[in-house]
Design a protein around this motif. Sequence first.
Motif, PDB file in Angstrom:
ATOM      1  N   ASP A 118      31.761 -20.255 -24.188  1.00  0.00           N
ATOM      2  CA  ASP A 118      31.572 -20.892 -25.497  1.00  0.00           C
ATOM      3  C   ASP A 118      32.387 -20.181 -26.577  1.00  0.00           C
ATOM      4  OD1 ASP A 118      29.867 -22.708 -24.379  1.00  0.00           O
ATOM      5  OD2 ASP A 118      28.025 -21.785 -25.123  1.00  0.00           O
ATOM      6  N   ALA A 119      32.419 -18.854 -26.508  1.00  0.00           N
ATOM      7  CA  ALA A 119      33.166 -18.093 -27.511  1.00  0.00           C
ATOM      8  C   ALA A 119      34.652 -18.412 -27.437  1.00  0.00           C
ATOM      9  CB  ALA A 119      32.929 -16.601 -27.315  1.00  0.00           C
ATOM     10  N   LEU A 120      35.208 -18.448 -26.235  1.00  0.00           N
ATOM     11  CA  LEU A 120      36.645 -18.696 -26.080  1.00  0.00           C
ATOM     12  C   LEU A 120      37.005 -20.151 -26.360  1.00  0.00           C
ATOM     13  CD1 LEU A 120      37.486 -16.493 -22.968  1.00  0.00           C
ATOM     14  CD2 LEU A 120      37.996 -16.034 -25.366  1.00  0.00           C
ATOM     15  N   ASN A 121      36.023 -21.045 -26.291  1.00  0.00           N
ATOM     16  CA  ASN A 121      36.269 -22.439 -26.662  1.00  0.00           C
ATOM     17  C   ASN A 121      36.056 -22.684 -28.149  1.00  0.00           C
ATOM     18  OD1 ASN A 121      37.126 -24.052 -24.358  1.00  0.00           O
ATOM     19  ND2 ASN A 121      35.175 -23.473 -23.426  1.00  0.00           N
ATOM     20  N   GLY A 122      35.800 -21.618 -28.912  1.00  0.00           N
ATOM     21  CA  GLY A 122      35.723 -21.732 -30.367  1.00  0.00           C
ATOM     22  C   GLY A 122      34.389 -22.137 -30.921  1.00  0.00           C
ATOM     23  N   LEU A 123      33.351 -22.212 -30.080  1.00  0.00           N
ATOM     24  CA  LEU A 123      32.067 -22.735 -30.537  1.00  0.00           C
ATOM     25  C   LEU A 123      31.314 -21.777 -31.452  1.00  0.00           C
ATOM     26  CD1 LEU A 123      30.885 -24.525 -27.281  1.00  0.00           C
ATOM     27  CD2 LEU A 123      31.739 -25.566 -29.380  1.00  0.00           C
ATOM     28  N   PHE A 124      31.683 -20.498 -31.453  1.00  0.00           N
ATOM     29  CA  PHE A 124      31.059 -19.551 -32.375  1.00  0.00           C
ATOM     30  C   PHE A 124      31.964 -19.263 -33.577  1.00  0.00           C
ATOM     31  CE2 PHE A 124      28.950 -18.305 -28.306  1.00  0.00           C
ATOM     32  CZ  PHE A 124      27.665 -18.659 -28.665  1.00  0.00           C
ATOM     33  N   GLY A 125      32.995 -20.084 -33.741  1.00  0.00           N
ATOM     34  CA  GLY A 125      33.936 -19.837 -34.818  1.00  0.00           C
ATOM     35  C   GLY A 125      33.871 -20.793 -35.982  1.00  0.00           C
ATOM     36  N   TYR A 126      33.460 -22.041 -35.739  1.00  0.00           N
ATOM     37  CA  TYR A 126      33.662 -23.052 -36.774  1.00  0.00           C
ATOM     38  C   TYR A 126      32.785 -22.847 -37.999  1.00  0.00           C
ATOM     39  CZ  TYR A 126      29.563 -25.608 -34.944  1.00  0.00           C
ATOM     40  OH  TYR A 126      28.303 -25.969 -34.537  1.00  0.00           O
ATOM     41  N   ASN A 127      31.531 -22.442 -37.814  1.00  0.00           N
ATOM     42  CA  ASN A 127      30.689 -22.182 -38.985  1.00  0.00           C
ATOM     43  C   ASN A 127      31.201 -20.972 -39.769  1.00  0.00           C
ATOM     44  OD1 ASN A 127      28.269 -23.993 -39.383  1.00  0.00           O
ATOM     45  ND2 ASN A 127      28.093 -23.600 -37.187  1.00  0.00           N
ATOM     46  N   ALA A 128      31.677 -19.957 -39.049  1.00  0.00           N
ATOM     47  CA  ALA A 128      32.240 -18.777 -39.712  1.00  0.00           C
ATOM     48  C   ALA A 128      33.506 -19.145 -40.484  1.00  0.00           C
ATOM     49  CB  ALA A 128      32.548 -17.704 -38.675  1.00  0.00           C
ATOM     50  N   VAL A 129      34.312 -20.040 -39.928  1.00  0.00           N
ATOM     51  CA  VAL A 129      35.525 -20.511 -40.609  1.00  0.00           C
ATOM     52  C   VAL A 129      35.163 -21.165 -41.942  1.00  0.00           C
ATOM     53  CG1 VAL A 129      37.335 -22.280 -40.527  1.00  0.00           C
ATOM     54  CG2 VAL A 129      36.968 -20.787 -38.561  1.00  0.00           C
ATOM     55  N   LEU A 130      34.214 -22.093 -41.909  1.00  0.00           N
ATOM     56  CA  LEU A 130      33.840 -22.810 -43.125  1.00  0.00           C
ATOM     57  C   LEU A 130      33.224 -21.877 -44.161  1.00  0.00           C
ATOM     58  CD1 LEU A 130      32.392 -26.076 -41.552  1.00  0.00           C
ATOM     59  CD2 LEU A 130      34.525 -25.843 -42.827  1.00  0.00           C
ATOM     60  N   ALA A 131      32.384 -20.942 -43.703  1.00  0.00           N
ATOM     61  CA  ALA A 131      31.769 -19.998 -44.637  1.00  0.00           C
ATOM     62  C   ALA A 131      32.822 -19.135 -45.314  1.00  0.00           C
ATOM     63  CB  ALA A 131      30.748 -19.121 -43.905  1.00  0.00           C
ATOM     64  N   ALA A 132      33.802 -18.661 -44.542  1.00  0.00           N
ATOM     65  CA  ALA A 132      34.855 -17.815 -45.114  1.00  0.00           C
ATOM     66  C   ALA A 132      35.678 -18.590 -46.138  1.00  0.00           C
ATOM     67  CB  ALA A 132      35.748 -17.275 -43.995  1.00  0.00           C
ATOM     68  N   ILE A 133      36.025 -19.833 -45.826  1.00  0.00           N
ATOM     69  CA  ILE A 133      36.818 -20.642 -46.768  1.00  0.00           C
ATOM     70  C   ILE A 133      36.020 -20.903 -48.045  1.00  0.00           C
ATOM     71  CG2 ILE A 133      37.914 -22.866 -47.161  1.00  0.00           C
ATOM     72  CD1 ILE A 133      38.541 -22.993 -44.183  1.00  0.00           C
ATOM     73  N   ALA A 134      34.752 -21.315 -47.886  1.00  0.00           N
ATOM     74  CA  ALA A 134      33.943 -21.652 -49.052  1.00  0.00           C
ATOM     75  C   ALA A 134      33.754 -20.445 -49.957  1.00  0.00           C
ATOM     76  CB  ALA A 134      32.589 -22.200 -48.598  1.00  0.00           C
ATOM     77  N   LEU A 135      33.419 -19.304 -49.379  1.00  0.00           N
ATOM     78  CA  LEU A 135      33.155 -18.116 -50.197  1.00  0.00           C
ATOM     79  C   LEU A 135      34.437 -17.559 -50.798  1.00  0.00           C
ATOM     80  CD1 LEU A 135      30.467 -16.397 -47.952  1.00  0.00           C
ATOM     81  CD2 LEU A 135      30.110 -17.515 -50.154  1.00  0.00           C
ATOM     82  N   SER A 136      35.575 -17.794 -50.152  1.00  0.00           N
ATOM     83  CA  SER A 136      36.846 -17.299 -50.708  1.00  0.00           C
ATOM     84  C   SER A 136      37.186 -17.987 -52.023  1.00  0.00           C
ATOM     85  CB  SER A 136      37.982 -17.500 -49.697  1.00  0.00           C
ATOM     86  OG  SER A 136      38.335 -18.871 -49.579  1.00  0.00           O
ATOM     87  N   GLN A 137      36.560 -19.136 -52.294  1.00  0.00           N
ATOM     88  CA  GLN A 137      36.828 -19.856 -53.537  1.00  0.00           C
ATOM     89  C   GLN A 137      36.048 -19.294 -54.725  1.00  0.00           C
ATOM     90  OE1 GLN A 137      35.927 -23.912 -52.433  1.00  0.00           O
ATOM     91  NE2 GLN A 137      37.932 -24.229 -51.522  1.00  0.00           N
ATOM     92  N   VAL A 138      35.005 -18.512 -54.425  1.00  0.00           N
ATOM     93  CA  VAL A 138      34.176 -17.979 -55.517  1.00  0.00           C
ATOM     94  C   VAL A 138      34.029 -16.466 -55.464  1.00  0.00           C
ATOM     95  CG1 VAL A 138      32.846 -20.110 -55.796  1.00  0.00           C
ATOM     96  CG2 VAL A 138      32.067 -18.397 -54.156  1.00  0.00           C
TER      97      VAL A 138
END
Length: 303
Positions: free
Chosen positions: A223-243
């Motif tokens: 699951d980790a190598l298929n990116g399933l533990f990455g997408y929520n972290a991706v969105l959180a990093a992008i959202a918080l980088s704006q503020v």
Amino acid sequence: MSPLPTHVLRGLRALLNGFSQIFLQSHPGCGLLVLLALALGAPNLLGGALLGGLSGMLVARWRDCPRADIEIGLYGYNGILLGLLASLQFAWSPLLALLITLGGGLSSLLLAPWMTRMRRRGWLPAFTLPFVLLGWGLLALAAPLPLPLRDEVAAGAPTLDGFGTMLAVLRGLGQVIFLDNPLSGLCLLLGLLLADRRAALWALLGAAAGLGLAALLGWSQADALNGLFGYNAVLAAIALSQVQRRPWVLLLGSVLATLLQAGLATLGLPVLTLPFILACWLVQAGRECWRQAVAVNTPRERP
């Protein structure tokens, strides 16, 4: 050949912005690369995504939502995500098309009052909450309604090496839109670079943080190598980088989103993007509480 009418061009631009808003951007070029990522990774999802996005936009226009919000894609991305989820889970049928249309419209009806309260009363951003709530409802309808499930395609078995890790990071980006194709992830990265280079950097770091935490805690390697533990972290990093400008806060948000994803999965509900929403809310609420505590305990200067 006569050019397209202005209202059609504005509508196309708003729809592309809706695709880019999945990654919290408002950039038609980024949206076009999101579409390209879908065309490369799962072209069968495109119809549902377009139908959901258009439904959300049209209902927003019908309800007289602010035109500027519609044009920057704020009333498209929840419907697009809902269309992607529906097309991923169920075989195409007239009933599914109807449900996607209704869901896309309802997503705008849910978002509009939240946006009003956010601006007038300081509510936290809704992010993808309409998609999560309606997505749960859609998945719950599978049993009572004649919605045939789509045949599942078994995911590959990526290898844990340097190259495999790099591909896993790209898959983490792709899983935001339900794709495990590294080439699609690369298209998404290029779209983010086009819209906001800082957001692109933090998207990569967020995906890497989710992957690293999963490896550290011994979660499913596949699951980790298929990116399933990455997408929520991706969105959180992008959202918080704006503020936020503090790197440790952004990494904290990514780690928190990944931990919440693992925790919520134990409840048996499809987590979708709820961990990203909760992580951002917790970080922003904690920041506000800290600011108020500092303000209260700071001695005032004497006149």
